[in-house]
Design a protein around this motif. Structure first.
Motif, short mmCIF file in Angstrom:
data_model
loop_
_atom_site.label_atom_id
_atom_site.label_comp_id
_atom_site.label_asym_id
_atom_site.label_seq_id
_atom_site.Cartn_x
_atom_site.Cartn_y
_atom_site.Cartn_z
N THR A 407 0.70 -1.11 0.03
CA THR A 407 -0.14 0.04 0.05
C THR A 407 0.81 1.04 0.19
O THR A 407 1.84 1.11 0.84
N LEU A 409 2.01 4.76 0.70
CA LEU A 409 1.96 5.65 1.99
C LEU A 409 1.69 6.95 1.48
O LEU A 409 2.31 7.36 0.42
N PRO A 410 0.87 7.81 2.30
CA PRO A 410 0.38 9.07 1.85
C PRO A 410 1.60 10.02 1.70
O PRO A 410 2.63 9.90 2.85
N TYR A 411 1.80 10.96 0.70
CA TYR A 411 2.90 11.74 0.66
C TYR A 411 4.22 11.05 0.70
O TYR A 411 5.19 11.54 1.16
#
Length: 435
Positions: A407, A409-411
């Protein structure tokens, strides 16, 4: 008018050279097959690719080059599908491409050139392959490649650094150094620099390069400098692919290899002690002449003893003119059965390794079409789409035994990441790598 198409078979070096060929094979309906000769099956695959290309593009000019064409140009020129045959030096020559001669193949054993100009832009790859060495001075008894590539010769460090700097400016985040015998880099250059010294210079003079990967290494030539870089330098990826070939000392001697089994095991132990996340890859040959069951068992055990998770396994293939072809042969069905056993053992080892990565956070180079890529240790992962060519951070969530799921990761991607810029007139290229 259809764009030229390049079909690249075999090693990473062929991929790098295919990018240069792409710039030369312009001005017509052309298909170029950049061939491989490492095994008989590789030569057969070259012939299959030629016939398929003629069916797909019946009016195209079919040009065959690469190692198979270099070693046996007459047989390829005799194929009715083939219009031209170019040697391994000539394929990089504008004059050879402009020539009207049907066969332009020189003597590779007298070749002294290298190709620092190769691959200024890689329009179709997230990672770039840079040739720093070509040819081989060793004569393993099973190998015909020196006759296709010539003697060892190296690209000066300045030319390599300039090329890599240009690739980084074009948006590439990872570069792979390639060669026929990469660890033999340097003795032919002034001052006899080593591969380790070249890597140091690249890292120092191209600080924007984020990821540097090395193709296959000969363990006996990993000196202290190179060992330190492999184990201590974060920008050098934790992935070491070793040219092991076998795990039995008598077979290694008959192959004319320069290492013993114990040396390989000790090297891997040192590497993984110094940098535990290093993933080990290896080339292994099953059914080499005179190999009996006990000798094969030594090679089978090497997969566990050296923690090999990226295994390239081949049943032995006779090559005309090599000393091994005159040795007492192992029956072909036995070779194939042993190769299958090696692959099965390597698959088990890889699955256990991948399971151990679940739950970790990894940096990944995003490759086409944007939902997959390789982490530093060269495990492949699939994830939610990210910009192609970027280096993203992902959380590993699972494994199917051969590939990771992850998955994003954000940013997680750098703002400076960009997809590599295409060449002015990009052409299609088909990768069919064996290594």
């Amino acid at each position: 008018m259809p764009e030229p198409r390049i079909i690249s078979l075999g090693c990473r070096l062929n991929i790098a050279e295919s990018e240069a060929i792409r710039a030369l094979a312009v001005g017509g309906d052309t298909v170029v097959i950049n061939s491989c000769a490492v095994t008989n099956s590789a030569v057969a695959e070259t012939r299959k690719a030629i016939r398929r290309a003629r069916v797909d593009r019946p009016n195209a000019q079919i040009v065959v080059t690469g190692c198979a064409a270099q070693i046996d140009p007459v047989s390829f020129a005799a194929m009715p599908e083939v219009d031209r045959v170019l040697g391994n030096v000539e394929k990089r020559s504008a004059a050879a491409w402009a020539s009207d001669e049907a066969v332009v193949v020189g003597d590779m054993l007298t070749a002294r050139d290298t190709a620092p100009q190769l691959a200024a832009v890689f329009a179709t790859h997230a990672r770039a392959f840079v040739e720093v060495q070509n040819g081989c001075d060793h004569r393993c008894t099973f190998c015909v490649i020196p006759y296709g590539r010539g003697n060892s010769r190296s690209v000066p460090a300045g030319a390599v650094i300039d090329q890599i700097a240009g690739l980084v400016d074009a948006g590439h985040r990872e570069v792979v150094l390639t060669g026929v015998d990469l660890t033999s880099y340097g003795p032919d250059l002034p001052g006899a620099p080593s591969l380790g010294l070249l890597v140091e210079r690249i890292l120092r003079h191209v600080p924007a390069l984020e990821r540097l990967r090395l193709s296959s290494l000969d363990g006996v030539e990993i000196d202290d400098r190179l060992f330190a870089l492999l184990t201590q330098e974060a920008r050098v990826m934790p992935h070491v692919h070793l040219s092991l070939q076998a795990g039995n000392d008598m077979i290694l001697k008959r192959m004319k290899r320069r290492h013993a089994r114990a040396e390989s095991v000790a090297l891997v132990d040192r590497l993984k002690t110094a940098r535990p996340e290093i993933a080990i890859g290896a080339d292994l040959i099953a059914g080499f002449p005179t190999e009996d069951d006990a000798m094969f068992a030594d090679t089978l055990a090497l997969i566990d003893d050296c923690d090999i998770v990226h295994a390239h396994i081949f049943p032995y293939s006779e090559r005309d003119g090599t000393p091994a072809a005159r040795m007492p042969a192992v029956p072909v069905p036995v070779r194939k059965r042993r190769a299958a056993l090696l692959r099965a053992a390597a698959a088990v080892r890889k699955a256990v390794w991948l399971d151990g990565l679940v739950g970790t956070t990894q940096d990944v180079l995003v490759e086409r079409p944007g939902d997959r890529g390789h982490i530093g240790s060269f495990a492949e992962a699939r994830f939610d789409s990210l910009p192609v060519g970027s280096v993203g951070q992902v959380r590993i969530t699972g494994s199917d035994g051969s590939m990771l799921t992850a998955t994003a990761l954000p940013y997680a991607t750098s703002n400076s990441s960009t997809e590599p810029r295409p060449a002015a007139s990009p052409h299609s290229i088909l990768q069919e790598t064996l290594a």
